[in-house]
Design a protein around this motif. Structure first.
Motif, PDB file in Angstrom:
ATOM      1  N   TYR A 293      41.567  38.602  36.304  1.00  0.00           N
ATOM      2  CA  TYR A 293      42.790  38.438  37.081  1.00  0.00           C
ATOM      3  C   TYR A 293      43.566  39.747  37.150  1.00  0.00           C
ATOM      4  N   ALA A 294      43.696  40.426  36.001  1.00  0.00           N
ATOM      5  CA  ALA A 294      44.530  41.623  35.945  1.00  0.00           C
ATOM      6  C   ALA A 294      43.810  42.872  36.450  1.00  0.00           C
ATOM      7  N   LYS A 295      42.516  42.990  36.163  1.00  0.00           N
ATOM      8  CA  LYS A 295      41.804  44.237  36.468  1.00  0.00           C
ATOM      9  C   LYS A 295      41.024  44.184  37.781  1.00  0.00           C
ATOM     10  N   VAL A 296      40.714  42.996  38.275  1.00  0.00           N
ATOM     11  CA  VAL A 296      39.922  42.880  39.500  1.00  0.00           C
ATOM     12  C   VAL A 296      40.733  42.285  40.645  1.00  0.00           C
ATOM     13  N   THR A 297      41.306  41.113  40.399  1.00  0.00           N
ATOM     14  CA  THR A 297      41.959  40.371  41.480  1.00  0.00           C
ATOM     15  C   THR A 297      43.244  41.036  41.954  1.00  0.00           C
ATOM     16  N   LEU A 298      44.122  41.386  41.030  1.00  0.00           N
ATOM     17  CA  LEU A 298      45.410  41.952  41.427  1.00  0.00           C
ATOM     18  C   LEU A 298      45.285  43.283  42.165  1.00  0.00           C
ATOM     19  N   PRO A 299      44.475  44.236  41.676  1.00  0.00           N
ATOM     20  CA  PRO A 299      44.347  45.488  42.438  1.00  0.00           C
ATOM     21  C   PRO A 299      43.790  45.283  43.845  1.00  0.00           C
ATOM     22  N   LEU A 300      42.808  44.389  43.994  1.00  0.00           N
ATOM     23  CA  LEU A 300      42.241  44.147  45.314  1.00  0.00           C
ATOM     24  C   LEU A 300      43.192  43.367  46.216  1.00  0.00           C
ATOM     25  N   SER A 301      44.118  42.630  45.623  1.00  0.00           N
ATOM     26  CA  SER A 301      45.047  41.796  46.389  1.00  0.00           C
ATOM     27  C   SER A 301      46.354  42.510  46.698  1.00  0.00           C
TER      28      SER A 301
ATOM     29  N   SER B  67      31.810  41.095  36.581  1.00  0.00           N
ATOM     30  CA  SER B  67      32.806  41.182  35.508  1.00  0.00           C
ATOM     31  C   SER B  67      32.466  40.236  34.371  1.00  0.00           C
ATOM     32  N   THR B  68      31.953  39.050  34.708  1.00  0.00           N
ATOM     33  CA  THR B  68      31.558  38.092  33.672  1.00  0.00           C
ATOM     34  C   THR B  68      30.404  38.640  32.843  1.00  0.00           C
ATOM     35  N   VAL B  69      29.458  39.270  33.523  1.00  0.00           N
ATOM     36  CA  VAL B  69      28.319  39.872  32.804  1.00  0.00           C
ATOM     37  C   VAL B  69      28.801  40.960  31.859  1.00  0.00           C
ATOM     38  N   ASP B  70      29.825  41.708  32.273  1.00  0.00           N
ATOM     39  CA  ASP B  70      30.367  42.780  31.432  1.00  0.00           C
ATOM     40  C   ASP B  70      31.239  42.257  30.305  1.00  0.00           C
ATOM     41  N   GLY B  71      31.429  40.948  30.228  1.00  0.00           N
ATOM     42  CA  GLY B  71      32.184  40.357  29.126  1.00  0.00           C
ATOM     43  C   GLY B  71      33.656  40.135  29.398  1.00  0.00           C
ATOM     44  N   ALA B  72      34.077  40.261  30.656  1.00  0.00           N
ATOM     45  CA  ALA B  72      35.492  40.072  30.974  1.00  0.00           C
ATOM     46  C   ALA B  72      35.825  38.579  31.036  1.00  0.00           C
ATOM     47  N   ASP B  73      36.959  38.201  30.450  1.00  0.00           N
ATOM     48  CA  ASP B  73      37.403  36.818  30.543  1.00  0.00           C
ATOM     49  C   ASP B  73      38.270  36.654  31.794  1.00  0.00           C
ATOM     50  N   ASN B  74      38.819  35.463  31.982  1.00  0.00           N
ATOM     51  CA  ASN B  74      39.599  35.189  33.189  1.00  0.00           C
ATOM     52  C   ASN B  74      40.842  36.061  33.294  1.00  0.00           C
ATOM     53  N   TRP B  75      41.499  36.331  32.168  1.00  0.00           N
ATOM     54  CA  TRP B  75      42.706  37.148  32.216  1.00  0.00           C
ATOM     55  C   TRP B  75      42.386  38.578  32.651  1.00  0.00           C
ATOM     56  N   LYS B  76      41.271  39.128  32.134  1.00  0.00           N
ATOM     57  CA  LYS B  76      40.898  40.482  32.527  1.00  0.00           C
ATOM     58  C   LYS B  76      40.474  40.539  33.994  1.00  0.00           C
TER      59      LYS B  76
ATOM     60  N   THR C 243      38.594  35.513  50.199  1.00  0.00           N
ATOM     61  CA  THR C 243      37.746  36.486  50.895  1.00  0.00           C
ATOM     62  C   THR C 243      37.155  37.531  49.946  1.00  0.00           C
ATOM     63  N   LEU C 244      37.604  37.562  48.686  1.00  0.00           N
ATOM     64  CA  LEU C 244      37.072  38.543  47.739  1.00  0.00           C
ATOM     65  C   LEU C 244      35.631  38.195  47.391  1.00  0.00           C
ATOM     66  N   PRO C 245      34.751  39.175  47.324  1.00  0.00           N
ATOM     67  CA  PRO C 245      33.335  38.898  47.030  1.00  0.00           C
ATOM     68  C   PRO C 245      33.147  38.260  45.656  1.00  0.00           C
ATOM     69  N   LYS C 246      32.350  37.213  45.609  1.00  0.00           N
ATOM     70  CA  LYS C 246      32.085  36.540  44.335  1.00  0.00           C
ATOM     71  C   LYS C 246      31.281  37.420  43.398  1.00  0.00           C
ATOM     72  N   GLU C 247      30.530  38.365  43.984  1.00  0.00           N
ATOM     73  CA  GLU C 247      29.706  39.243  43.149  1.00  0.00           C
ATOM     74  C   GLU C 247      30.557  40.064  42.180  1.00  0.00           C
ATOM     75  N   LEU C 248      31.802  40.396  42.587  1.00  0.00           N
ATOM     76  CA  LEU C 248      32.676  41.160  41.699  1.00  0.00           C
ATOM     77  C   LEU C 248      32.995  40.373  40.435  1.00  0.00           C
ATOM     78  N   PHE C 249      33.276  39.099  40.586  1.00  0.00           N
ATOM     79  CA  PHE C 249      33.597  38.271  39.426  1.00  0.00           C
ATOM     80  C   PHE C 249      32.361  38.010  38.580  1.00  0.00           C
TER      81      PHE C 249
END
Length: 268
Positions: free
Chosen positions: A176-184, A165-174, A156-162
């Motif tokens: 996961y840790a900085k976007v997904t976990l706080p929202l979850s 984050s990709t545009v800002d240069g974040a990899d999958n680990w970042k 249910t998390l918006p794909k636009e957030l990821f």
């Protein structure tokens, strides 16, 4: 409205009566329990059974064992399940759906069906009569449920957030840790409560793998108060109250997250 309130009142009474009986019995002696099971304690409010169960029955050690197994099982299950759920949602193709289906199949097999091969595996690994063995078995048995719950929320998390984050240069680990976990966090808290109750109350696996008193957990230790011909009900009910206290305290402090996690995504 009247009938609804009346039904809630009746339900509350049905819940409170057994709870009150357990609390009163925990303050009685064995003689009082059999002579007057429904009466009040003759000595009034006393905590002799609570003191005795810790100092004479070594319940403190069993409590520590249960706490150790439960905390490590819940923490590691959430860690692995959150990474797996994140991977499933990020794949978002037949590979992700196949992986999700594989973990869903793990929920269809009752634990009782696996007792013989699971015991053989744990025995061959030399992990019987050890808390490590219980922790590993708990993780394996509840990982499918945790993956199922967390995947449903992360979808249910918006794909636009990821994408941002990709545009800002974040990899999958970042991500996961900085976007997904706080929202979850609400879903993680709800899953943690669910797993905590499962592991804390588990009797099957300790009964299957533990025979040494030094590694007994609380549910397994409570069986010592129940004999073939007689049962020490005051001590048994005292142990039940002690075993129930952590679950009640945890729910009181995390109920806001529990409700939010269970209702998240309901209107999406």
């Amino acid at each position: 409205m009247f009938f609804r309130r009346f039904a809630i009142f009746i339900y509350a009474v049905l819940i409170l009566i057994p709870l009150i009986m357990v609390m009163l019995t925990s303050m009685k002696t064995r003689e009082e329990t059999f002579q007057n099971p429904l009466g009040l304690p003759e000595a009034g409010i006393n905590f002799d059974n609570f003191i005795s169960i810790f100092y004479e029955q070594t319940m403190a050690g069993y409590f520590v064992n249960s706490a150790t197994v439960t905390l490590f099982s819940v923490t590691l299950t959430l860690f692995f399940a959150s990474m797996i759920a994140y991977g499933i949602t990020r794949l978002n193709n037949w590979k992700g759906n196949s992986l999700f289906g594989l973990f869903s199949l793990g929920m269809m097999v009752p634990p009782q069906v696996n007792m013989v091969p699971l015991y053989s595996l744990v025995l061959n690994l030399g992990l019987t009569n050890s808390l490590l063995g219980l922790i590993l078995v708990n993780i394996a048995s509840t990982l499918p449920v945790a993956v199922f719950i967390l995947t449903g929320f992360m979808k249910t998390l918006p794909k636009e957030l990821f994408e941002a984050s990709t545009v800002d240069g974040a990899d999958n680990w970042k991500m996961y840790a900085k976007v997904t976990l706080p929202l979850s966090l609400p879903s993680l808290s709800a899953t943690a409560i669910f797993l905590f109750v499962m592991h804390w109350n588990d009797l099957l696996y300790p009964l299957l793998f533990i025979t040494d008193n030094a590694y007994k957990t609380l549910p397994l230790a409570l069986l010592d108060f129940q004999g073939q011909y007689s049962t020490n009900y005051p001590m048994l009910f005292t142990g039940v109250l002690i075993a129930s206290a952590p679950m009640v305290i945890m729910y009181i402090f995390l109920q806001r997250y529990f409700v939010a996690g269970m209702t998240s995504g309901a209107v999406k």
